[in-house]
Design an enzyme around this catalytic site. Structure first.
Site, short mmCIF file in Angstrom:
data_model
loop_
_atom_site.label_atom_id
_atom_site.label_comp_id
_atom_site.label_asym_id
_atom_site.label_seq_id
_atom_site.Cartn_x
_atom_site.Cartn_y
_atom_site.Cartn_z
N ASN A 50 -7.61 -2.85 14.40
CA ASN A 50 -8.99 -3.14 13.98
C ASN A 50 -9.06 -4.34 13.03
OD1 ASN A 50 -7.93 -2.15 11.60
ND2 ASN A 50 -9.37 -0.45 11.37
N GLU A 76 -9.62 -1.95 5.38
CA GLU A 76 -10.26 -1.64 6.66
C GLU A 76 -11.53 -2.48 6.82
OE1 GLU A 76 -8.55 0.03 8.60
OE2 GLU A 76 -7.88 1.98 7.87
N ASP A 100 0.82 -1.22 0.00
CA ASP A 100 0.00 0.00 0.00
C ASP A 100 0.85 1.26 0.00
OD1 ASP A 100 0.96 -0.37 2.59
OD2 ASP A 100 -1.01 -0.77 3.45
N HIS A 107 -7.27 -4.74 10.22
CA HIS A 107 -6.98 -4.50 8.81
C HIS A 107 -5.68 -5.19 8.38
CE1 HIS A 107 -4.73 -0.40 9.51
NE2 HIS A 107 -3.89 -1.41 9.62
P1 PGA Z 1 2.07 -1.26 12.84
O1 PGA Z 1 0.89 -1.26 11.78
O2 PGA Z 1 3.03 -2.30 12.39
O3 PGA Z 1 2.64 0.12 12.79
O4 PGA Z 1 1.43 -1.60 14.17
C1 PGA Z 1 0.39 -2.47 11.35
C2 PGA Z 1 -0.80 -2.21 10.46
O5 PGA Z 1 -1.51 -1.22 10.69
O6 PGA Z 1 -1.02 -3.00 9.53
#
Ligand code: PGA
Length: 242
Positions: free
Chosen positions: A137, A144, A68, A139
């Site tokens: 959450n 999302e 992404d 994702h």
């Molecule tokens: P993080 O993010 O590794 O910064 O916790 C993971 C994500 O949101 O996929």
């Protein structure tokens, strides 16, 4: 089918994950890696850099596609995922920069860019191993919680909880981009293998939903229950609710 590797802490998670990536690259030196950003994989990238510098790992024939990118950040912006990948991995290993791919968040036409990126993924002939983090959450990539799973690369509006979680990287919450381009669940699920990392209590609820909850687009990572070859490397805190 999700295999769980339980680690004591973040550092062990990073080393165990690096073992899996290093094995992939060693056994197939022209592997296509699906890569991820965020704070979780940084330690694993550092370990891969260390092994490359020691002469134990060779990226010269590796190609990569990232999950992404934020919409609207220049590639020179220190929070763009282009910048992140360069800084945290690409410039430190002997990968060919021309063989590393990310969605272009500065494009004028996001729909055209999503179609182009889908073709980039297809053109690589299949991702050998897709690295993932997981949002609090649930994702994966920027898929999302939603009413349905997105098949292909698409433009996503970030969830409020994601904006809050990512605000720590920006001067203020209002600086966090509201949109991103993300590989779809269909493209992620097409990878031959999936390696997903999770560390810390803040991920425990999402990890439980991914592994043990019903498969639902409201908990995007739960779809991984339907993938034939997923390895979850997670520390004790992230696994504390299982
Ligand atoms: P993080 O993010 O590794 O910064 O916790 C993971 C994500 O949101 O996929």
């Amino acid at each position: 089918m999700i295999t769980i590797i339980r680690t004591k802490n973040y550092d062990e998670m990073s080393r165990r994950a690096a073992n899996i990536m290093a094995a992939q690259i060693t056994l197939k030196n022209d592997s296509v890696l699906g890569l991820a950003t965020g704070s979780t994989p940084v330690g694993m990238y550092q370990e891969l850099i260390r092994r490359c510098e020691a002469g134990d790992l060779d990226f010269s024939r590796v190609r990569s596609v990232n999950l992404d990118e934020y919409v609207g950040l220049e590639r020179t912006h220190d929070q763009s995922y282009y910048y992140f990948m360069n800084n945290n991995l690409f410039k430190h290993v002997n990968i060919d920069p021309a063989q590393t791919f990310l969605p272009d968040g500065t494009c004028k036409d996001t729909e055209a860019e999503c179609r182009r990126y889908h073709d980039v993924i297809l053109g690589m002939g299949g991702v050998d191993i897709q690295l993932l983090g997981i949002g609090g959450n649930g994702h994966i990539g920027f898929n999302e919680p939603a009413e349905a799973f997105a098949a292909r690369t698409h433009c996503v509006q970030l969830a409020e909880s994601t904006i809050k979680a990512n605000a720590r990287f920006f001067a203020s919450e209002s600086d966090v981009p509201r949109f991103a381009l993300s590989m779809g669940i269909g493209e992620i699920m097409a990878a031959k293998k999936i390696l997903i990392l999770a560390s810390g209590k803040a991920k425990a609820e999402a990890v439980k939903g991914m592994v043990a909850g019903p498969v639902s687009p409201q908990m995007p990572a739960s779809i991984l229950q339907f993938h034939p070859d997923v390895t979850l490397v997670a520390d004790e805190e992230a696994l504390s609710l299982l």
